[in-house]
Design a protein around this motif. Structure first.
Motif, mmCIF file in Angstrom:
data_model
loop_
_atom_site.group_PDB
_atom_site.id
_atom_site.type_symbol
_atom_site.label_atom_id
_atom_site.label_comp_id
_atom_site.label_asym_id
_atom_site.label_seq_id
_atom_site.Cartn_x
_atom_site.Cartn_y
_atom_site.Cartn_z
ATOM 1 N N UNK A 74 5.672 -6.460 14.907
ATOM 2 C CA UNK A 74 6.150 -6.350 13.451
ATOM 3 C C UNK A 74 4.988 -5.411 12.814
ATOM 4 N N UNK A 75 5.318 -4.658 12.090
ATOM 5 C CA UNK A 75 4.217 -3.836 11.280
ATOM 6 C C UNK A 75 4.488 -3.832 9.716
ATOM 7 N N UNK A 76 3.470 -4.044 8.875
ATOM 8 C CA UNK A 76 3.581 -4.059 7.559
ATOM 9 C C UNK A 76 2.571 -2.902 6.926
ATOM 10 N N UNK A 77 3.185 -1.915 6.252
ATOM 11 C CA UNK A 77 2.392 -0.757 5.881
ATOM 12 C C UNK A 77 2.063 -0.995 4.424
ATOM 13 N N UNK A 78 0.790 -1.080 3.912
ATOM 14 C CA UNK A 78 0.324 -1.123 2.683
ATOM 15 C C UNK A 78 -0.214 -0.054 2.077
ATOM 16 N N UNK A 128 9.486 7.342 13.745
ATOM 17 C CA UNK A 128 9.576 8.697 13.497
ATOM 18 C C UNK A 128 10.828 8.956 12.910
ATOM 19 N N UNK A 129 11.882 8.323 13.761
ATOM 20 C CA UNK A 129 13.277 8.700 13.132
ATOM 21 C C UNK A 129 13.479 8.051 11.858
ATOM 22 N N UNK A 130 12.929 6.806 11.709
ATOM 23 C CA UNK A 130 13.070 6.060 10.391
ATOM 24 C C UNK A 130 12.435 6.773 9.500
ATOM 25 N N UNK A 131 11.120 7.188 9.562
ATOM 26 C CA UNK A 131 10.390 8.066 8.736
ATOM 27 C C UNK A 131 11.013 9.349 8.236
ATOM 28 N N UNK A 132 11.719 9.978 9.220
ATOM 29 C CA UNK A 132 12.338 11.223 8.818
ATOM 30 C C UNK A 132 13.599 10.675 7.835
ATOM 31 N N UNK A 190 11.402 8.369 4.741
ATOM 32 C CA UNK A 190 9.950 8.503 4.097
ATOM 33 C C UNK A 190 9.020 7.458 4.711
ATOM 34 N N UNK A 191 8.287 7.110 3.603
ATOM 35 C CA UNK A 191 7.056 6.240 4.078
ATOM 36 C C UNK A 191 7.500 4.902 4.096
ATOM 37 N N UNK A 192 7.441 4.158 5.399
ATOM 38 C CA UNK A 192 7.856 2.838 5.464
ATOM 39 C C UNK A 192 6.868 1.728 4.713
ATOM 40 N N UNK A 193 7.873 0.727 4.421
ATOM 41 C CA UNK A 193 6.884 -0.450 4.218
ATOM 42 C C UNK A 193 6.850 -1.528 5.341
ATOM 43 N N UNK A 194 7.647 -1.640 6.260
ATOM 44 C CA UNK A 194 7.765 -2.359 7.254
ATOM 45 C C UNK A 194 8.231 -1.986 8.461
ATOM 46 N N UNK A 195 8.067 -2.276 9.716
ATOM 47 C CA UNK A 195 9.138 -2.025 10.804
ATOM 48 C C UNK A 195 8.958 -3.208 11.920
ATOM 49 N N UNK A 196 10.041 -3.586 12.587
ATOM 50 C CA UNK A 196 9.823 -4.590 13.591
ATOM 51 C C UNK A 196 10.872 -3.836 14.957
ATOM 52 N N UNK A 197 10.366 -4.537 15.945
ATOM 53 C CA UNK A 197 10.932 -3.934 17.113
ATOM 54 C C UNK A 197 10.721 -4.879 18.306
ATOM 55 N N UNK A 233 14.260 -2.270 13.482
ATOM 56 C CA UNK A 233 14.470 -2.522 11.938
ATOM 57 C C UNK A 233 13.513 -1.822 11.031
ATOM 58 N N UNK A 234 14.043 -0.961 10.204
ATOM 59 C CA UNK A 234 12.943 -0.428 9.086
ATOM 60 C C UNK A 234 13.190 -0.789 7.845
ATOM 61 N N UNK A 235 12.230 -0.927 7.014
ATOM 62 C CA UNK A 235 12.398 -0.762 5.440
ATOM 63 C C UNK A 235 11.478 0.091 4.864
#
Length: 268
Positions: A84-88, A216-220, A223-230, A265-267
Protein backbone atom coordinates in the motif's frame (compact mmCIF):
# COMPACT_ATOMS: atom_id res chain seq x y z
CA UNK A 1 18.28 1.17 14.96
CA UNK A 2 15.45 1.26 17.49
CA UNK A 3 14.31 -1.41 19.94
CA UNK A 4 14.58 -5.10 19.03
CA UNK A 5 10.80 -5.51 18.72
CA UNK A 6 10.51 -2.96 15.92
CA UNK A 7 13.97 -2.42 14.41
CA UNK A 8 14.46 0.36 11.88
CA UNK A 9 17.18 2.04 9.87
CA UNK A 10 17.50 5.28 7.94
CA UNK A 11 19.15 5.91 4.58
CA UNK A 12 19.90 8.99 2.49
CA UNK A 13 20.17 8.87 -1.28
CA UNK A 14 20.40 11.36 -4.13
CA UNK A 15 17.59 10.80 -6.63
CA UNK A 16 19.78 10.57 -9.71
CA UNK A 17 17.86 11.48 -12.90
CA UNK A 18 20.03 9.09 -14.95
CA UNK A 19 18.65 6.12 -13.02
CA UNK A 20 15.06 7.31 -13.58
CA UNK A 21 15.79 7.72 -17.30
CA UNK A 22 17.10 4.14 -17.39
CA UNK A 23 13.84 2.96 -15.84
CA UNK A 24 11.83 4.88 -18.45
CA UNK A 25 13.78 3.10 -21.18
CA UNK A 26 13.33 -0.28 -19.48
CA UNK A 27 9.56 0.27 -19.37
CA UNK A 28 9.45 1.18 -23.05
CA UNK A 29 9.45 4.99 -22.86
CA UNK A 30 11.93 7.46 -24.29
CA UNK A 31 14.08 8.89 -21.46
CA UNK A 32 12.92 12.40 -20.58
CA UNK A 33 13.17 12.94 -16.83
CA UNK A 34 15.57 15.62 -15.58
CA UNK A 35 16.55 17.17 -12.25
CA UNK A 36 13.63 18.98 -10.64
CA UNK A 37 10.97 16.73 -12.21
CA UNK A 38 8.66 14.84 -9.86
CA UNK A 39 9.58 11.19 -9.53
CA UNK A 40 6.93 8.97 -11.21
CA UNK A 41 5.02 6.71 -8.83
CA UNK A 42 7.01 3.67 -7.65
CA UNK A 43 10.25 4.89 -9.21
CA UNK A 44 11.58 5.26 -5.67
CA UNK A 45 12.31 1.51 -5.98
CA UNK A 46 15.40 2.61 -7.92
CA UNK A 47 17.02 4.19 -4.87
CA UNK A 48 17.96 3.39 -1.28
CA UNK A 49 19.83 0.19 -2.11
CA UNK A 50 21.32 -1.96 0.65
CA UNK A 51 24.36 -3.51 -1.06
CA UNK A 52 26.00 -6.45 0.73
CA UNK A 53 29.04 -8.58 -0.21
CA UNK A 54 28.39 -12.10 -1.56
CA UNK A 55 29.13 -13.82 1.75
CA UNK A 56 26.14 -12.01 3.29
CA UNK A 57 23.67 -13.22 0.66
CA UNK A 58 21.37 -16.22 0.83
CA UNK A 59 21.02 -18.95 -1.76
CA UNK A 60 18.37 -16.91 -3.61
CA UNK A 61 20.58 -13.85 -4.06
CA UNK A 62 18.71 -11.78 -1.48
CA UNK A 63 20.42 -10.72 1.75
CA UNK A 64 20.69 -13.79 3.97
CA UNK A 65 17.81 -14.42 6.31
CA UNK A 66 17.97 -12.34 9.46
CA UNK A 67 19.77 -9.39 7.81
CA UNK A 68 18.37 -5.89 8.31
CA UNK A 69 14.97 -5.39 9.91
CA UNK A 70 13.46 -8.69 8.71
CA UNK A 71 13.87 -11.58 11.16
CA UNK A 72 14.77 -15.11 10.09
CA UNK A 73 11.41 -16.84 9.64
CA UNK A 74 13.08 -20.24 9.09
CA UNK A 75 11.56 -20.50 5.60
CA UNK A 76 13.67 -20.24 2.42
CA UNK A 77 11.38 -18.85 -0.30
CA UNK A 78 10.63 -15.12 -0.31
CA UNK A 79 7.72 -13.48 -2.16
CA UNK A 80 6.51 -9.87 -2.35
CA UNK A 81 2.77 -10.39 -1.80
CA UNK A 82 1.52 -6.81 -2.07
CA UNK A 83 1.61 -3.37 -0.61
CA UNK A 84 0.00 0.00 0.00
CA UNK A 85 1.31 3.45 -0.89
CA UNK A 86 0.19 6.89 0.27
CA UNK A 87 1.47 9.87 -1.74
CA UNK A 88 1.68 13.25 0.04
CA UNK A 89 4.25 15.41 -1.76
CA UNK A 90 6.19 14.67 -4.97
CA UNK A 91 9.74 13.43 -4.55
CA UNK A 92 11.97 15.57 -6.80
CA UNK A 93 14.78 14.26 -8.95
CA UNK A 94 18.27 15.63 -8.46
CA UNK A 95 17.83 16.14 -4.72
CA UNK A 96 18.65 14.12 -1.61
CA UNK A 97 15.88 12.18 0.08
CA UNK A 98 15.68 10.08 3.26
CA UNK A 99 14.06 6.70 3.77
CA UNK A 100 13.29 5.14 7.15
CA UNK A 101 12.53 1.41 7.04
CA UNK A 102 10.76 -0.16 10.01
CA UNK A 103 9.57 -3.67 10.84
CA UNK A 104 5.83 -3.59 11.57
CA UNK A 105 4.99 -7.28 12.07
CA UNK A 106 6.39 -10.78 11.68
CA UNK A 107 4.22 -13.84 12.28
CA UNK A 108 4.08 -17.51 11.32
CA UNK A 109 0.95 -19.44 10.48
CA UNK A 110 -0.15 -22.60 8.73
CA UNK A 111 -1.46 -22.11 5.19
CA UNK A 112 -3.11 -24.48 2.70
CA UNK A 113 0.27 -25.40 1.23
CA UNK A 114 2.28 -25.43 4.45
CA UNK A 115 3.83 -22.98 6.94
CA UNK A 116 3.96 -19.29 6.06
CA UNK A 117 6.02 -16.45 7.44
CA UNK A 118 4.21 -13.14 7.01
CA UNK A 119 6.24 -9.95 7.37
CA UNK A 120 5.10 -6.34 7.17
CA UNK A 121 7.52 -3.44 6.79
CA UNK A 122 6.90 0.29 6.48
CA UNK A 123 9.04 2.78 4.59
CA UNK A 124 8.71 6.55 5.07
CA UNK A 125 10.30 8.78 2.43
CA UNK A 126 11.14 12.40 3.23
CA UNK A 127 12.63 15.27 1.28
CA UNK A 128 13.58 18.65 2.73
CA UNK A 129 11.99 17.65 6.04
CA UNK A 130 8.59 16.81 4.52
CA UNK A 131 7.00 13.38 4.44
CA UNK A 132 6.44 12.68 0.74
CA UNK A 133 5.51 9.01 0.60
CA UNK A 134 4.65 6.12 2.88
CA UNK A 135 4.90 2.56 1.63
CA UNK A 136 3.84 -0.65 3.36
CA UNK A 137 5.16 -3.93 1.99
CA UNK A 138 3.73 -7.39 2.62
CA UNK A 139 6.29 -10.20 2.30
CA UNK A 140 5.65 -13.93 2.52
CA UNK A 141 8.16 -16.68 3.25
CA UNK A 142 7.44 -20.32 2.37
CA UNK A 143 9.04 -23.74 2.29
CA UNK A 144 10.49 -25.23 -0.88
CA UNK A 145 7.85 -26.75 -3.15
CA UNK A 146 6.72 -30.27 -2.33
CA UNK A 147 5.13 -32.69 -4.85
CA UNK A 148 2.62 -33.61 -2.14
CA UNK A 149 1.45 -30.02 -1.58
CA UNK A 150 -2.03 -29.08 -2.83
CA UNK A 151 -2.06 -27.30 -6.18
CA UNK A 152 -2.83 -23.62 -5.93
CA UNK A 153 -5.68 -22.62 -8.25
CA UNK A 154 -5.48 -18.88 -8.98
CA UNK A 155 -8.66 -16.84 -9.28
CA UNK A 156 -10.01 -15.78 -12.66
CA UNK A 157 -9.51 -12.17 -13.72
CA UNK A 158 -12.54 -9.89 -14.20
CA UNK A 159 -13.83 -9.52 -17.75
CA UNK A 160 -15.33 -6.02 -17.50
CA UNK A 161 -12.24 -3.91 -18.29
CA UNK A 162 -12.76 -0.40 -19.69
CA UNK A 163 -9.13 -0.19 -20.77
CA UNK A 164 -6.59 -2.87 -21.65
CA UNK A 165 -2.87 -2.58 -22.34
CA UNK A 166 -0.81 -5.58 -23.52
CA UNK A 167 2.28 -6.43 -21.46
CA UNK A 168 5.24 -8.41 -22.77
CA UNK A 169 8.33 -9.48 -20.87
CA UNK A 170 11.57 -11.26 -21.65
CA UNK A 171 14.74 -12.18 -19.80
CA UNK A 172 16.49 -8.95 -20.85
CA UNK A 173 13.72 -6.77 -19.42
CA UNK A 174 13.68 -8.72 -16.15
CA UNK A 175 17.48 -8.47 -15.89
CA UNK A 176 17.43 -4.70 -16.45
CA UNK A 177 14.67 -4.22 -13.86
CA UNK A 178 16.54 -6.39 -11.35
CA UNK A 179 19.70 -4.35 -11.93
CA UNK A 180 17.98 -0.99 -11.58
CA UNK A 181 16.27 -1.98 -8.32
CA UNK A 182 19.33 -3.92 -7.07
CA UNK A 183 17.12 -6.98 -6.64
CA UNK A 184 19.34 -10.05 -6.58
CA UNK A 185 16.50 -12.60 -6.37
CA UNK A 186 17.55 -15.38 -8.75
CA UNK A 187 13.98 -16.31 -9.73
CA UNK A 188 14.04 -13.26 -12.03
CA UNK A 189 17.20 -14.04 -14.03
CA UNK A 190 18.50 -17.55 -13.24
CA UNK A 191 16.28 -19.99 -15.14
CA UNK A 192 17.87 -23.14 -13.70
CA UNK A 193 17.39 -21.86 -10.15
CA UNK A 194 13.81 -20.67 -10.79
CA UNK A 195 12.77 -24.04 -12.20
CA UNK A 196 14.98 -26.49 -10.35
CA UNK A 197 14.94 -25.02 -6.84
CA UNK A 198 11.81 -22.90 -6.50
CA UNK A 199 9.59 -24.92 -8.83
CA UNK A 200 8.47 -22.26 -11.31
CA UNK A 201 7.87 -22.87 -15.02
CA UNK A 202 10.19 -20.03 -16.05
CA UNK A 203 11.65 -16.75 -14.87
CA UNK A 204 9.20 -14.93 -12.62
CA UNK A 205 8.09 -11.41 -13.55
CA UNK A 206 8.67 -9.14 -10.54
CA UNK A 207 5.49 -8.36 -8.62
CA UNK A 208 6.59 -4.71 -8.24
CA UNK A 209 7.13 -4.53 -12.02
CA UNK A 210 3.50 -5.54 -12.58
CA UNK A 211 2.42 -3.01 -9.94
CA UNK A 212 4.55 -0.38 -11.69
CA UNK A 213 2.65 -0.89 -14.94
CA UNK A 214 -0.69 -0.64 -13.13
CA UNK A 215 0.40 2.56 -11.35
CA UNK A 216 1.42 4.18 -14.62
CA UNK A 217 -1.91 3.13 -16.15
CA UNK A 218 -3.76 4.72 -13.23
CA UNK A 219 -1.65 7.88 -13.44
CA UNK A 220 -2.40 8.24 -17.15
CA UNK A 221 -6.12 8.15 -16.35
CA UNK A 222 -6.34 10.09 -13.08
CA UNK A 223 -3.19 12.21 -12.86
CA UNK A 224 -1.35 12.41 -9.57
CA UNK A 225 -2.35 9.60 -7.20
CA UNK A 226 -3.18 9.91 -3.51
CA UNK A 227 -2.93 6.20 -2.78
CA UNK A 228 -2.42 2.85 -4.44
CA UNK A 229 -2.73 -0.69 -3.10
CA UNK A 230 -1.98 -3.99 -4.80
CA UNK A 231 -1.99 -7.71 -4.10
CA UNK A 232 -0.29 -10.49 -6.05
CA UNK A 233 -2.50 -13.53 -6.65
CA UNK A 234 -0.51 -15.71 -9.10
CA UNK A 235 2.98 -15.61 -10.62
CA UNK A 236 3.54 -14.58 -14.24
CA UNK A 237 6.35 -16.16 -16.26
CA UNK A 238 8.69 -14.24 -18.55
CA UNK A 239 7.45 -16.03 -21.69
CA UNK A 240 3.78 -15.22 -21.06
CA UNK A 241 1.92 -12.27 -22.52
CA UNK A 242 -0.31 -10.49 -20.04
CA UNK A 243 -2.78 -7.62 -20.04
CA UNK A 244 -2.97 -4.63 -17.72
CA UNK A 245 -6.64 -3.83 -17.18
CA UNK A 246 -8.63 -0.98 -15.66
CA UNK A 247 -12.28 -0.49 -14.77
CA UNK A 248 -12.75 2.79 -12.93
CA UNK A 249 -10.30 2.85 -10.03
CA UNK A 250 -9.89 -0.95 -10.06
CA UNK A 251 -6.89 -2.37 -11.88
CA UNK A 252 -5.56 -5.86 -12.49
CA UNK A 253 -3.14 -7.98 -14.50
CA UNK A 254 -4.67 -10.83 -16.48
CA UNK A 255 -2.55 -13.80 -17.53
CA UNK A 256 -2.81 -15.40 -20.96
CA UNK A 257 -5.11 -18.13 -19.61
CA UNK A 258 -7.43 -15.63 -17.95
CA UNK A 259 -5.99 -16.04 -14.45
CA UNK A 260 -5.70 -13.05 -12.12
CA UNK A 261 -2.01 -12.32 -11.48
CA UNK A 262 -2.45 -9.05 -9.57
CA UNK A 263 -5.29 -6.84 -8.38
CA UNK A 264 -5.01 -3.20 -7.37
CA UNK A 265 -6.94 -0.04 -6.58
CA UNK A 266 -5.95 3.59 -7.08
CA UNK A 267 -7.27 6.81 -5.55
CA UNK A 268 -6.57 10.26 -6.96
Amino acid sequence: MTDDANPSFRQTDMLDPARAQAMQATLGYMPSLVAGNPLPPFFHQLYFWTPLPPQMLGRDGHPARGQGVIPDMGLPRRMWAGGRLSFYEPLRLGQNADCTTRLVSATRKEGKTGPLGIVGIRLDYQQKGKLCLTEERDLIYRNDPSPDAPTHVPPKAPVDAEEEVPLRFDSTLLFRYSALTFNGHRIHYDLDYAKGVEGYDGLVVHGPLLAQHLMLLATAEFGRLKSFQFRATAPLMHFEEATACRAGSKLWVRGPDGRLCMEAEAAA
